[in-house]
Design a protein around this motif. Structure first.
Motif, PDB file in Angstrom:
ATOM      1  N   ASN A   1     -11.093 -42.889  31.004  1.00 26.19           N
ATOM      2  CA  ASN A   1     -11.408 -44.193  30.398  1.00 26.19           C
ATOM      3  C   ASN A   1     -12.368 -44.063  29.220  1.00 26.19           C
ATOM      4  O   ASN A   1     -12.362 -44.909  28.317  1.00 26.19           O
TER       5      ASN A   1
ATOM      6  N   ASP B   1     -12.282 -38.393  42.265  1.00 25.86           N
ATOM      7  CA  ASP B   1     -11.313 -39.347  41.723  1.00 25.86           C
ATOM      8  C   ASP B   1     -11.978 -40.342  40.777  1.00 25.86           C
ATOM      9  O   ASP B   1     -11.448 -40.648  39.701  1.00 25.86           O
TER      10      ASP B   1
ATOM     11  N   LYS C   1     -11.388 -40.641  36.631  1.00 25.07           N
ATOM     12  CA  LYS C   1     -10.978 -41.889  35.975  1.00 25.07           C
ATOM     13  C   LYS C   1     -11.949 -42.280  34.872  1.00 25.07           C
ATOM     14  O   LYS C   1     -11.544 -42.747  33.804  1.00 25.07           O
TER      15      LYS C   1
END
Length: 334
Positions: free
Chosen positions: A134, A126, A130
């Motif tokens: 980003n 996870d 991310k």
């Protein structure tokens, strides 16, 4: 791009430990430089007053120590990756990508690379997913929640690497077979691995640690069709990093300041014990460069050659000196 394919639901001490570290001290540090790597750096000598425990868990309280740790982590990677001409390759795979720091940095440095990473930790998956989003790198960086020893890799690669990953994997034949089947020829694999130095395998399933002997490792490589072309030993340097005569006091103080870290006490004590085992010579920490075997070499010949390389490693200081002189992949050992 990310692809989530949960491994079969079994109790995995390695995945559990990584989930805990990700939640308890990577999560709140976010993108701070000190949190980018979860691997051990080499210290030429012990540093008085240094605590690896506090540098890892509280870099905001120990910025100078955290900066030193990061510098040495980067130095080791530079040496490990010196076997590869990144301008000349396209596809790379990290067999245990953690939070994706290496994949992200390589893809940012070389904008032609396509990078894949495997992890067995849902929490790491996870966080890595991310970070990819980003960073705006979804088109070139992928993370998979898969087991490198069990799940086939999605494509073939010019370069594969694993830093402090392989010794956590019990099914080493599955891992090396998977790599052999997905490594282009020519291609290169580099590993930072921990081997038994006792002449027999040191297997601790409850701790997710499977350090096999040099003899077993040489045989495994040979049977997988791999040739070990360079070996550098960092046993002393990693032991210096893990040396902390005040470990128990530092651990108690950390627990008092941050009670939730108590769930990591067993893992932290295991790391401390790794330092002791390295110092006493029970295990060794090696940087390995591996390629597909040259044609004509039989399995037995490969095993003998690989064992000779493992038994005659360069020192870390020698390897750094050769790298500085521009010796291509410091592989004059074979």
């Amino acid at each position: 791009m990310t692809e989530k394919q949960p491994p079969e639901k079994v109790e995995d001490p390695v995945a559990n430990a990584y989930d805990l570290t990700s939640t308890l001290y990577f999560g709140h540090l976010k993108e701070s430089l000190a949190a980018q790597y979860l691997t051990f750096p080499p210290f030429p000598e012990p540093v008085e007053g240094f605590s690896w425990l506090l540098a890892f868990t509280e870099p905001h309280r120990h910025p100078e120590e955290a900066e030193l740790m990061l510098k040495k982590q980067a130095e080791m990677r530079k040496l490990l990756f010196s076997a590869v001409d990144f301008e000349a390759i396209e596809q790379i795979l990290d067999i245990g990508c953690g939070h994706g720091s290496d994949l992200l940095q390589l893809s940012q440095r070389f904008d032609h690379l396509s990078c894949d990473g495997y992890t067995v930790s849902p929490r790491q998956y996870d966080l890595c997913a991310k970070r990819i989003v980003n960073s705006g790198l979804e088109r070139r960086v992928r993370v998979f929640l898969r087991d490198s020893a069990m799940d086939p890799f999605p494509q073939t690669y010019d370069f594969m690497f694993g830093i402090e990953v392989a010794h956590h994997i019990e099914n080493k034949l599955g891992l090396f077979s998977n790599m052999a089947g997905h490594l282009k020829d020519p291609g290169v694999i580099v590993l930072a691995d921990v081997l038994s130095n006792t002449g027999f395998d040191l297997l601790q399933p409850d701790k997710g640690s499977f350090s096999i002997s040099k003899e077993s490792y040489a045989h495994l490589l040979g049977n997988s069709g791999f040739e070990l072309t360079a070996c550098t030993e960092l046993t002393k340097e990693i032991a210096n990093f893990l040396y902390d005569p005040n470990f128990e006091k530092n651990l108690a103080d950390l627990n008092q300041r941050t009670p939730e870290t108590r769930s990591l006490n067993e893992m932290h004590r295991d790391f401390n014990n790794v330092g002791t085992a390295l110092k006493r010579g029970f295990i060794c920490y090696l940087l390995l460069t591996i390629r597909k075997a040259r044609k004509g070499l039989r399995s037995g010949q490969l095993t003998d050659q690989n064992l000779a390389c493992l038994n005659n490693p360069l020192s870390y200081r020698e390897a750094l000196a050769l790298a500085e002189l521009g010796s291509p992949n410091h592989s004059t050992q074979t």
